[in-house]
Design a protein around this motif. Structure first.
Motif, PDB file in Angstrom:
ATOM      1  N   GLY A  88       0.854  -1.273  -0.230  1.00 44.36           N
ATOM      2  CA  GLY A  88       0.257  -0.006   0.547  1.00 44.36           C
ATOM      3  C   GLY A  88       0.786   1.610   0.181  1.00 44.36           C
ATOM      4  O   GLY A  88       0.047   2.443  -0.122  1.00 44.36           O
ATOM      5  N   GLU A  89       1.936   1.368  -0.193  1.00 44.98           N
ATOM      6  CA  GLU A  89       3.181   2.541   0.153  1.00 44.98           C
ATOM      7  C   GLU A  89       3.964   2.457  -1.497  1.00 44.98           C
ATOM      8  O   GLU A  89       4.294   1.488  -1.785  1.00 44.98           O
ATOM      9  N   PRO A  90       3.715   3.653  -1.922  1.00 41.96           N
ATOM     10  CA  PRO A  90       4.837   3.597  -3.540  1.00 41.96           C
ATOM     11  C   PRO A  90       6.112   3.779  -2.850  1.00 41.96           C
ATOM     12  O   PRO A  90       6.164   4.802  -1.972  1.00 41.96           O
ATOM     13  N   VAL A  91       6.867   3.539  -3.414  1.00 41.09           N
ATOM     14  CA  VAL A  91       8.545   3.529  -3.375  1.00 41.09           C
ATOM     15  C   VAL A  91       9.027   3.546  -4.653  1.00 41.09           C
ATOM     16  O   VAL A  91       8.587   3.662  -5.610  1.00 41.09           O
ATOM     17  N   ILE A  92       9.887   3.508  -4.659  1.00 38.59           N
ATOM     18  CA  ILE A  92      10.903   3.612  -5.996  1.00 38.59           C
ATOM     19  C   ILE A  92      12.285   2.862  -5.415  1.00 38.59           C
ATOM     20  O   ILE A  92      12.970   2.344  -4.323  1.00 38.59           O
ATOM     21  N   TRP A  93      13.007   1.792  -6.284  1.00 35.29           N
ATOM     22  CA  TRP A  93      14.390   1.610  -6.103  1.00 35.29           C
ATOM     23  C   TRP A  93      15.360   2.256  -6.609  1.00 35.29           C
ATOM     24  O   TRP A  93      15.009   2.917  -7.834  1.00 35.29           O
ATOM     25  N   LEU A  94      16.291   1.597  -6.119  1.00 35.48           N
ATOM     26  CA  LEU A  94      17.711   2.137  -6.210  1.00 35.48           C
ATOM     27  C   LEU A  94      18.441   1.330  -6.038  1.00 35.48           C
ATOM     28  O   LEU A  94      18.493   0.381  -5.238  1.00 35.48           O
ATOM     29  N   THR A  95      19.697   0.901  -7.069  1.00 34.32           N
ATOM     30  CA  THR A  95      20.572   0.337  -7.328  1.00 34.32           C
ATOM     31  C   THR A  95      21.768   0.390  -6.792  1.00 34.32           C
ATOM     32  O   THR A  95      22.254   1.677  -6.491  1.00 34.32           O
ATOM     33  N   GLU A  96      22.661  -0.541  -5.677  1.00 29.03           N
ATOM     34  CA  GLU A  96      24.288  -0.125  -6.045  1.00 29.03           C
ATOM     35  C   GLU A  96      24.894  -1.421  -7.417  1.00 29.03           C
ATOM     36  O   GLU A  96      24.137  -2.674  -7.561  1.00 29.03           O
ATOM     37  N   ARG A  97      25.885   0.292  -8.035  1.00 25.70           N
ATOM     38  CA  ARG A  97      26.639  -0.456  -9.100  1.00 25.70           C
ATOM     39  C   ARG A  97      27.244  -2.108  -8.704  1.00 25.70           C
ATOM     40  O   ARG A  97      28.053  -1.919  -7.149  1.00 25.70           O
ATOM     41  N   SER A  98      27.564  -3.275  -9.359  1.00 25.09           N
ATOM     42  CA  SER A  98      28.183  -4.164  -8.185  1.00 25.09           C
ATOM     43  C   SER A  98      29.685  -3.169  -8.500  1.00 25.09           C
ATOM     44  O   SER A  98      30.267  -2.064  -9.900  1.00 25.09           O
ATOM     45  N   ALA A  99      30.083  -3.928  -7.677  1.00 22.71           N
ATOM     46  CA  ALA A  99      31.790  -3.840  -7.142  1.00 22.71           C
ATOM     47  C   ALA A  99      33.185  -4.191  -8.542  1.00 22.71           C
ATOM     48  O   ALA A  99      34.462  -3.427  -8.163  1.00 22.71           O
ATOM     49  N   SER A 100      32.324  -4.588  -9.469  1.00 21.95           N
ATOM     50  CA  SER A 100      33.133  -5.223 -10.810  1.00 21.95           C
ATOM     51  C   SER A 100      33.210  -4.588 -12.083  1.00 21.95           C
ATOM     52  O   SER A 100      33.780  -5.192 -12.866  1.00 21.95           O
ATOM     53  N   LEU A 101      32.279  -3.884 -11.906  1.00 18.60           N
ATOM     54  CA  LEU A 101      32.267  -3.044 -13.560  1.00 18.60           C
ATOM     55  C   LEU A 101      33.086  -1.264 -14.030  1.00 18.60           C
ATOM     56  O   LEU A 101      33.513  -1.157 -12.966  1.00 18.60           O
ATOM     57  N   ARG A 102      33.510  -1.820 -14.824  1.00 16.88           N
ATOM     58  CA  ARG A 102      34.648  -0.970 -15.192  1.00 16.88           C
ATOM     59  C   ARG A 102      34.253   0.224 -14.976  1.00 16.88           C
ATOM     60  O   ARG A 102      34.936   1.278 -14.116  1.00 16.88           O
ATOM     61  N   ALA A 103      32.326   0.407 -15.377  1.00 15.31           N
ATOM     62  CA  ALA A 103      32.601   2.014 -14.578  1.00 15.31           C
ATOM     63  C   ALA A 103      31.491   2.703 -14.065  1.00 15.31           C
ATOM     64  O   ALA A 103      30.714   1.538 -13.338  1.00 15.31           O
ATOM     65  N   HIS A 104      31.938   3.326 -12.912  1.00 10.03           N
ATOM     66  CA  HIS A 104      31.555   3.637 -11.568  1.00 10.03           C
ATOM     67  C   HIS A 104      30.870   2.710 -10.941  1.00 10.03           C
ATOM     68  O   HIS A 104      29.091   2.423 -10.181  1.00 10.03           O
ATOM     69  N   VAL A 161      19.785  -4.017  -4.307  1.00  9.42           N
ATOM     70  CA  VAL A 161      18.281  -3.159  -4.745  1.00  9.42           C
ATOM     71  C   VAL A 161      17.717  -2.608  -3.672  1.00  9.42           C
ATOM     72  O   VAL A 161      17.679  -3.358  -2.462  1.00  9.42           O
ATOM     73  N   HIS A 162      17.522  -1.018  -3.586  1.00  9.92           N
ATOM     74  CA  HIS A 162      16.900  -0.403  -1.955  1.00  9.92           C
ATOM     75  C   HIS A 162      15.898  -0.283  -2.738  1.00  9.92           C
ATOM     76  O   HIS A 162      15.616   0.085  -3.870  1.00  9.92           O
ATOM     77  N   THR A 163      14.981  -0.400  -1.508  1.00  2.00           N
ATOM     78  CA  THR A 163      13.424   0.432  -2.167  1.00  2.00           C
ATOM     79  C   THR A 163      13.415   1.506  -0.954  1.00  2.00           C
ATOM     80  O   THR A 163      13.314   1.080   0.295  1.00  2.00           O
ATOM     81  N   VAL A 164      12.937   2.459  -1.562  1.00  4.10           N
ATOM     82  CA  VAL A 164      13.253   3.382  -1.099  1.00  4.10           C
ATOM     83  C   VAL A 164      11.837   4.407  -0.923  1.00  4.10           C
ATOM     84  O   VAL A 164      10.610   4.089  -1.717  1.00  4.10           O
ATOM     85  N   THR A 165      11.177   4.896   0.472  1.00  7.22           N
ATOM     86  CA  THR A 165      10.108   4.745   0.428  1.00  7.22           C
ATOM     87  C   THR A 165      10.252   6.995   0.024  1.00  7.22           C
ATOM     88  O   THR A 165      11.203   7.409   0.344  1.00  7.22           O
ATOM     89  N   MET A 166       8.799   7.149  -0.235  1.00  8.30           N
ATOM     90  CA  MET A 166       8.547   8.844  -0.453  1.00  8.30           C
ATOM     91  C   MET A 166       9.170   9.790   0.709  1.00  8.30           C
ATOM     92  O   MET A 166       9.249  10.905   0.269  1.00  8.30           O
ATOM     93  N   ASP A 167       8.864   9.445   1.767  1.00  2.92           N
ATOM     94  CA  ASP A 167       9.624  10.233   2.584  1.00  2.92           C
ATOM     95  C   ASP A 167      10.926   9.453   3.460  1.00  2.92           C
ATOM     96  O   ASP A 167      11.076  11.063   3.273  1.00  2.92           O
ATOM     97  N   GLU A 168      11.562   9.101   2.619  1.00  2.00           N
ATOM     98  CA  GLU A 168      12.875   9.141   2.215  1.00  2.00           C
ATOM     99  C   GLU A 168      13.592   9.927   1.233  1.00  2.00           C
ATOM    100  O   GLU A 168      13.879  10.719   1.223  1.00  2.00           O
TER     101      GLU A 168
END
Length: 201
Positions: A40-56, A133-140
């Protein structure tokens, strides 16, 4: 906190005119701000990129990446959402865009806001690209940003406080504009904010 459903999201974004930027030698990229409803709560997804990636490696990001030849920005954003998180969305689920954002690492990012709606499935992150993957609330999301000075950067660096961490531009700038446009109904621009040196060196 304003109501966040597809209608309200679409209305806020239709009142906002996104600024498009020329590439000017930079590469084109697209990201998804996926808005879903969990318990019942709106949220968004935010990721942390893999440490093995060449970029960022290890940086916070929205699902997204480079636009392939003969692919539109919207197609790229939805493709990356599926590749990174295993989430399939249709073009009709795109409810709007935010301003293009030029990065110091040589990209012009087009952010798309995508309505996922009620979600009871499972996110399937691609371990080669996504560490977490982080689930981020609208309050956050609605947290006030901090601004950091760095003598190597000619503009204030925008930092979004996330739990016990700090997320920086460009991801923080895109998220801040989402907050301003969708949650606060303000046409705030973010292109002028600085990016930390580690984000582009």
């Amino acid at each position: 906190m304003p109501t966040i459903n597809r209608f309200e999201l679409s209305r806020a974004l239709k009142q906002f005119r996104a600024i498009k930027l020329p590439l000017d030698g930079r590469r084109a990229a697209a990201v998804c701000i996926a808005v879903l409803v969990e318990d019942g709560e709106p949220v968004i997804w935010l990721t942390e990129r893999s440490a093995s990636l060449r970029a960022h490696p290890g940086q916070f990001a929205f699902p997204g990446g480079r636009i392939d030849p003969n692919e539109t920005a919207a197609e790229a954003a939805l493709r990356e959402l599926k590749e990174e998180l295993g989430i399939h969305a249709h073009p009709q689920q795109i409810v709007g865009e935010l301003d293009d954002f030029a990065t110091k690492s040589g990209y012009v990012i087009t952010p798309f806001v995508v309505w996922i709606g009620d979600f009871t499935g499972a996110v399937r992150p691609n371990a080669a690209e996504v560490a977490r993957v982080h689930t981020v609330t609208m309050d956050e999301v609605d947290a006030d940003p901090r601004f950091i000075a760095d003598p190597q950067v000619d503009a204030p660096i925008l930092q979004w406080p996330f739990r016990d961490l700090g997320v920086h531009a460009p991801t923080a700038a895109i998220l801040y504009q989402f907050r301003e446009v969708v949650l606060r109904q303000r046409n705030t621009r973010v292109a002028h904010y600085g990016q930390p040196v580690f984000a582009w060196q």
